[in-house]
Every structure is written in C-alpha cells, then in structure tokens.
Design a protein around this motif. Structure first.
Motif, PDB file in Angstrom:
ATOM      1  N   ASN A 258     -65.840 -29.910  -9.609  1.00  0.00           N
ATOM      2  CA  ASN A 258     -64.954 -29.729 -10.763  1.00  0.00           C
ATOM      3  C   ASN A 258     -63.526 -29.616 -10.255  1.00  0.00           C
ATOM      4  O   ASN A 258     -63.257 -28.879  -9.304  1.00  0.00           O
ATOM      5  N   GLN A 259     -62.629 -30.359 -10.877  1.00  0.00           N
ATOM      6  CA  GLN A 259     -61.213 -30.349 -10.517  1.00  0.00           C
ATOM      7  C   GLN A 259     -61.031 -30.481  -8.998  1.00  0.00           C
ATOM      8  O   GLN A 259     -61.315 -31.525  -8.444  1.00  0.00           O
ATOM      9  N   CYS A 261     -62.574 -28.747  -6.529  1.00  0.00           N
ATOM     10  CA  CYS A 261     -63.620 -28.010  -5.823  1.00  0.00           C
ATOM     11  C   CYS A 261     -64.926 -28.791  -5.782  1.00  0.00           C
ATOM     12  O   CYS A 261     -65.389 -29.299  -6.806  1.00  0.00           O
ATOM     13  N   LEU A 313     -70.003 -26.061 -13.226  1.00  0.00           N
ATOM     14  CA  LEU A 313     -68.808 -25.489 -12.620  1.00  0.00           C
ATOM     15  C   LEU A 313     -67.651 -25.786 -13.565  1.00  0.00           C
ATOM     16  O   LEU A 313     -67.290 -26.941 -13.767  1.00  0.00           O
ATOM     17  N   THR A 315     -63.738 -24.595 -15.477  1.00  0.00           N
ATOM     18  CA  THR A 315     -62.453 -23.921 -15.316  1.00  0.00           C
ATOM     19  C   THR A 315     -62.158 -23.080 -16.552  1.00  0.00           C
ATOM     20  O   THR A 315     -62.060 -23.615 -17.660  1.00  0.00           O
ATOM     21  N   MET A 321     -62.425 -20.580 -11.646  1.00  0.00           N
ATOM     22  CA  MET A 321     -63.629 -21.310 -12.027  1.00  0.00           C
ATOM     23  C   MET A 321     -64.809 -20.362 -12.142  1.00  0.00           C
ATOM     24  O   MET A 321     -64.864 -19.326 -11.478  1.00  0.00           O
ATOM     25  N   ILE A 349     -64.047 -20.287  -7.022  1.00  0.00           N
ATOM     26  CA  ILE A 349     -65.130 -19.815  -7.887  1.00  0.00           C
ATOM     27  C   ILE A 349     -65.058 -18.296  -7.962  1.00  0.00           C
ATOM     28  O   ILE A 349     -65.393 -17.583  -7.005  1.00  0.00           O
TER      29      ILE A 349
END
Length: 445
Positions: A258-259, A261, A313, A315, A321, A349
C-alpha cells in the motif's frame, strides 16, 4: 484532483458452501464438507465493510453471482427445465454440479485487475476481468463479473473495460490477488507490481511441482500492455515456487502493499534482492518501506494458516497505516507475538485491527480476498454508479436483505435443492434494484 483508494468488497453469496474445490488452497481443502452459514458469512463481510467505512475509508459493494449456474450446466449437456437440470447434474455429476454452485465470486481480489487513470496512457481507469482459468468453478465467473463492472463504471470518458485474457493455462490470470500498486499519493502516477507463479512459454524456468501456479508471467505482461502502462513504472516478479507448494496460491497470501510500503514474508519472492531493487528504481528517489517478516518469527506454515498477509493494508492518515487482519491472527501465538512487536517498530504500520471473517476464512479467503482496490479521483467517483457506495442506509438495507433471503446453514447436499436456485434468483433480482445495476444476470435477460 484528490484521489482515493476505494475498497469494493464482494458480498458473500446465498450458496456459500464448503465443497473443497480449490486445490492448492489449504483452508479450502481442510474444511471441505462442513456445513456453512451463508447468512453469517454475508453479515460478517458487511460488518467488516461498515467498520472500514467508519474509519473514514471509502467503501463500496460488488454483488455475488447467480449460483447454481444453470446456463453452464446446459452447455455441458444437461437439459430440461431448470429443476430437471439441477437434479440430473447433482445426481449424475455431483463434482461438476458442486463447482457450478460455488460462491467464490465473493473474493473480489480475483475479480479483475485495475489500473488508475494516473498510471495509464489515455488517463482512463482500466479494468480487465480475470479469466481465473486454473479452476473450473472460477473460470465461469468472468462474463457476469465483466457485466457488473461495466454497469458500475459505464462512463467511457473515464473508464475502459478489456475482455478477459484467452482461457487456457498459458494466460492464467487471477486478477488483483497478484497485483499491487505503490505511490506517494493515490492521485499521483504509481508503480504497478505484478507477481506471477511461472513462465508459461519457458518450461526451463523454476516452477512449483506440488500445486499449480495460477498466474503466468505472460498473463501479467498482457494486462500491463492492455492497460497502457509505462514500462519504467511497471515491475514483474516471480513468486517463490516453494511457497506455492506450501499453500500460497496467490501473492496476497504472502505479501501485501500500500502506498510506499510492502509488507512481505522473507520467502515470498524468488530473487528478493532484485525485486526490491527493481521496485525502488521504478519508484524513484523517495524511499519505499520494505517490512519483511522473518521465517524464524513467522513460518510460511503459520502465515498460510493465519492469513497474516491476506490482511488489508490501509492508510488512515498520512504516515499512519493499519493492518486489517482476520481473527485467526490472534489465535496463532507466533503471529500474535509478531504483530504485537510490529506496531512498536518505527515503521509505517502503526496499528493492527482484527475482524471476524471466519466463514470466508474457512473457505480459504481472508479480508484482502474479499476486496478489490479501485483508485478513483473525485470526478471518477462522481461518474460511477453511486448506489454501490456504502453508507449507513445501504448497510442497514443490505443486512435486512441478507436476513430476508439467506439460509442459516448449507451443506453440500442442500445444493441439490431446486428451491435454492429460486431463492438465489429472487435475492439477486432484488439486489440489482438496491444497487441500481440493471439486468446483469443471465436469468434477467
């Protein structure tokens, strides 16, 4: 223009059952022949959707498919009235009949691959419905799935739909379960990451030996071409054949991104060092966060049985996150210990949220399987079907719809009841009105 990652979750269908159809999926085979609860499964899925919407995430709904699939049974030579077709197929070919009753479309991570307009040459959102060629019960999903996607994203100014890839092992395509995207901001051009299990046209390359590789390199390349992606911003990586043989049938069972990561298991990829280098080179000067889970803390065995990586996952705020994980992650001591330590690390995270999706988990699909991520900007959201976006009213309406139409319990024997088809069609006919989809099912045409 601001953009959002919208989670399109699949509604668990009225024929949700445990028939053990998915070779290579440990949970699916382990729980075969148990009684399922379609009602409980659908309500669990809706509760997760509502919880994520309450966290401020954009949430939408994808409907289940018509099951049993009488049209497919007719293609296979069963004739007569719908009731006669069902009885003959259930009696003469029970394995085939069970496959046509599968509610596997609820795992919408396999529905399609989506590329946001920020990544595509023509600046439209591109959709390719997955052919799911590796499993018969899933290979029959694509025609109706494509119609549903076209009904939701119908404005050709903003959306482009592609036909599923040709059926057959060489172009096996399992959709977004083997695809993720990295970006600083959802509105900006990102890096699209395709993970495959084998090379179909080069049998000298490494491949699993126990369980099939469902996604091919050639299929991933074809989707990238169809979506008009920049080669400099597209990365292909091979899944570790050994983890496929351990029950990791899709990449989203061993990694999730995600994004900026990537959260992944130490043994997820073949040539991990090269994969990380390729991703960082495509991403550019900003750092990517590679959060690796070591085998000596969480084994592949534990990862598969807890579905740690089949978490969402998401945001929740810039630099914050959350991992949306299944309840099974708390039941496995190794996984629980790791997650307790994860949130204390100085990484992206920051928290773990646990949700009960046990009905789906027992059939081999966790939180990430239940959702298709679609990045849309404000204009694209406005141009799509507004009736599918979840709010309090739609949530209550869908819960009432489930309680009205779904059975509390379903066994494989119950699938042969012709009344189940009638119940399913009545439910779906009502659902298409709730979601303003028009006539997307064969029985409606």
């Amino acid at each position: 223009m601001k953009a959002f990652e919208v989670n399109f979750d699949g509604l668990v269908g009225p024929t949700h059952n445990y028939a053990g159809l998915s070779v290579g999926n440990v949970a699916s085979l382990k729980n075969a022949a148990q009684a399922s609860s379609p009602k409980q499964g659908a309500l669990q899925g809706l509760a997760k959707m509502k919880a994520l919407a309450d966290l401020g995430l954009k949430q939408a709904v994808l409907p289940p498919l018509e099951r049993p699939d009488v049209n497919v049974l007719r293609q296979l030579g069963f004739s007569g009235s719908d009731e006669q077709v069902i009885k003959r197929a259930a009696s003469d070919a029970p394995s085939i009949y069970a496959a046509t009753c599968s509610a596997s479309s609820m795992w919408t991570a396999n529905a399609c691959t989506v590329s946001p307009s920020a990544d595509t040459h023509d600046k439209r959102v591109h959709f390719t419905a997955a052919n799911l060629a590796n499993k018969f019960h899933r290979s029959i999903e694509a025609p109706t799935t494509a119609k549903i996607l076209e009904a939701i994203f119908s404005n050709e100014q903003f959306f482009k739909h592609h036909s599923p890839l040709p059926l057959g092992d060489h172009f096996g395509d399992e959709g977004a379960a083997n695809h993720t995207r990295f970006c600083e901001d959802y509105a900006q051009a990102g890096v699209e990451f395709f993970v495959f299990g084998k090379y179909a046209f080069d049998t000298t390359k490494q491949a699993p030996v126990k369980f099939p590789a469902r996604q091919t390199f050639e299929a991933s390349q074809a989707v990238a071409r169809l979506h008009e992606l920049s080669s400099a911003k597209t990365v292909f990586a091979q899944q570790n054949p050994d983890v496929i043989d351990a029950g990791v049938f899709h990449n989203d069972v061993i990694a999730v991104g995600n994004q900026n990561c990537l959260f992944y298991h130490e043994k997820a990829f073949l040539n991990t060092v090269q994969v990380k280098q390729d991703l960082q080179n495509a991403y550019g000067n900003s750092p990517l966060h590679f959060v690796m889970v070591p085998e000596n803390q969480v084994s592949v065995y534990d990862a598969v049985r807890s579905y740690l990586f089949n978490s969402q996952l998401v945001t929740l705020a810039p630099g914050h996150m959350a991992l949306i994980a299944p309840g099974e992650c708390q039941e496995n001591s190794n996984v629980k210990d790791y997650l307790d330590s994860l949130v204390s690390q100085n990484g992206p995270i920051k928290e773990v949220k646990i949700y009960d999706v046990k009905q789906s988990m027992q059939n081999g699909g966790g939180p990430a399987c239940l959702r298709q991520r679609v990045v849309l900007n404000e204009a694209e959201i406005a141009a799509s079907n507004q009736a599918v976006y979840l709010d309090d009213t739609l949530y209550q309406t869908l819960c009432q719809w489930v309680n009205k139409h779904y059975r509390d319990s379903l066994t494989e024997k119950d699938l042969a009841d012709p009344a189940l088809l009638i119940e399913c069609r009545q439910a779906l006919d009502e659902l298409t009105k709730i979601l303003a989809l028009g006539s997307v099912y064969p029985f409606q045409r």
